[in-house]
Design a protein around this motif. Structure first.
Motif, short mmCIF file in Angstrom:
data_model
loop_
_atom_site.label_atom_id
_atom_site.label_comp_id
_atom_site.label_asym_id
_atom_site.label_seq_id
_atom_site.Cartn_x
_atom_site.Cartn_y
_atom_site.Cartn_z
N TYR A 1 -48.60 15.16 79.23
CA TYR A 1 -48.62 15.27 77.76
C TYR A 1 -47.19 15.16 77.26
N LEU A 2 -46.97 14.28 76.31
CA LEU A 2 -45.64 14.04 75.76
C LEU A 2 -45.67 14.37 74.27
N ALA B 1 -59.15 15.63 79.89
CA ALA B 1 -58.86 14.61 80.91
C ALA B 1 -58.33 15.29 82.18
N ALA B 2 -57.46 16.28 82.02
CA ALA B 2 -56.91 16.99 83.18
C ALA B 2 -58.00 17.73 83.95
N ARG B 3 -59.00 18.21 83.25
CA ARG B 3 -60.12 18.88 83.93
C ARG B 3 -61.00 17.90 84.69
N ALA B 4 -61.09 16.66 84.19
CA ALA B 4 -62.01 15.68 84.78
C ALA B 4 -61.35 14.81 85.85
N LEU B 5 -60.03 14.66 85.80
CA LEU B 5 -59.32 13.77 86.71
C LEU B 5 -58.59 14.57 87.80
N GLY C 1 -48.73 12.89 71.55
CA GLY C 1 -49.12 13.40 70.23
C GLY C 1 -48.46 14.72 69.94
N GLU C 2 -49.03 15.44 69.00
CA GLU C 2 -48.48 16.74 68.64
C GLU C 2 -49.58 17.78 68.70
N ALA C 3 -49.27 18.88 69.32
CA ALA C 3 -50.20 20.00 69.41
C ALA C 3 -49.92 20.96 68.26
N MET C 4 -50.93 21.72 67.89
CA MET C 4 -50.76 22.74 66.86
C MET C 4 -50.74 24.10 67.53
N ALA C 5 -49.81 24.96 67.12
CA ALA C 5 -49.84 26.35 67.56
C ALA C 5 -50.79 27.09 66.63
N ASP D 1 -56.12 17.21 68.39
CA ASP D 1 -56.90 16.14 69.01
C ASP D 1 -56.27 15.60 70.28
N SER D 2 -54.98 15.27 70.23
CA SER D 2 -54.34 14.69 71.42
C SER D 2 -54.21 15.73 72.53
N PHE D 3 -53.92 16.98 72.17
CA PHE D 3 -53.81 18.05 73.17
C PHE D 3 -55.16 18.32 73.83
#
Length: 56
Positions: A47-48, A36-40, A8-12, A28-30
Motif C-alpha cells: 500500500y502506497l 487483496a492481502a487476505r486473499a493473496l 491511495g489515501e486511507a482515512m483515520a 476504498d483503496s485501503f
C-alpha cells in the motif's frame, strides 16, 4: 518486489471508547488492499500513500 501495489489515501477513523478514543483506518483503496492481502499470498500486496500537507 511486491506484485500488487494499491495506491491511495486511507482515512483515520476515530470512535469513542469509554472516556477515550480508538483509531481505525478505512477508505476504498485501503479496504481493497486489506481484502487483496487476505486473499493473496502473504507479502504480495503493498500500500502506497502520502501524508496530507496544509495548503499554503
Amino acid at each position: 518486489m511486491i506484485p500488487h501495489l494499491c495506491v491511495g489515501e486511507a482515512m483515520a477513523v476515530l470512535r469513542r471508547v469509554g472516556a477515550g478514543f480508538a483509531t481505525g483506518f478505512a477508505g476504498d483503496s485501503f479496504n481493497t488492499a486489506v481484502y487483496a492481502a487476505r486473499a493473496l499470498p502473504a507479502g504480495s500486496v503493498g500500500y502506497l500513500t502520502d501524508r496530507a500537507r496544509p495548503a499554503a
